[in-house]
Design a protein around this motif. Sequence first.
Motif, PDB file in Angstrom:
ATOM      1  N   ASP A  51       0.833  -1.207   0.000  1.00  0.00           N
ATOM      2  CA  ASP A  51       0.000   0.000   0.000  1.00  0.00           C
ATOM      3  C   ASP A  51       0.867   1.256   0.000  1.00  0.00           C
ATOM      4  O   ASP A  51       0.554   2.239  -0.663  1.00  0.00           O
ATOM      5  N   ARG A  52       1.965   1.219   0.730  1.00  0.00           N
ATOM      6  CA  ARG A  52       2.885   2.358   0.775  1.00  0.00           C
ATOM      7  C   ARG A  52       3.560   2.586  -0.574  1.00  0.00           C
ATOM      8  O   ARG A  52       3.766   3.731  -0.980  1.00  0.00           O
ATOM      9  N   SER A 104       0.804   3.976  -2.982  1.00  0.00           N
ATOM     10  CA  SER A 104       0.390   5.351  -2.661  1.00  0.00           C
ATOM     11  C   SER A 104       1.494   6.370  -2.923  1.00  0.00           C
ATOM     12  O   SER A 104       1.258   7.569  -2.912  1.00  0.00           O
ATOM     13  N   GLU A 159       4.135   6.658  -0.969  1.00  0.00           N
ATOM     14  CA  GLU A 159       4.859   6.902   0.286  1.00  0.00           C
ATOM     15  C   GLU A 159       6.267   6.300   0.200  1.00  0.00           C
ATOM     16  O   GLU A 159       7.235   6.896   0.667  1.00  0.00           O
TER      17      GLU A 159
END
Length: 81
Positions: free
Chosen positions: A20-21, A24, A26
Amino acid sequence: MFEFSPTRSKWEQIAETVADRVKSGELRPDDKLSEVELTEEFGVDRKTVRKAVAALRADRLVVTRTGMGSFVTHPSERGEQ
């Protein structure tokens, strides 16, 4: 500290969180994943982190270079644009 769900293995949840990081933004392409930092962040042993990194590698989200570590791949390496 990270709150794990008791219904799924910890390595799967770590892999999902890191994925997810990456997705996204990040974690950016060429960012290094530190096993030590992930071990501390998630409060698990290194074996668990290594299993999560292996899953990320299988999904082509990271690449591991011998003697250097694991790095976030570029979208083009993942088949994304």
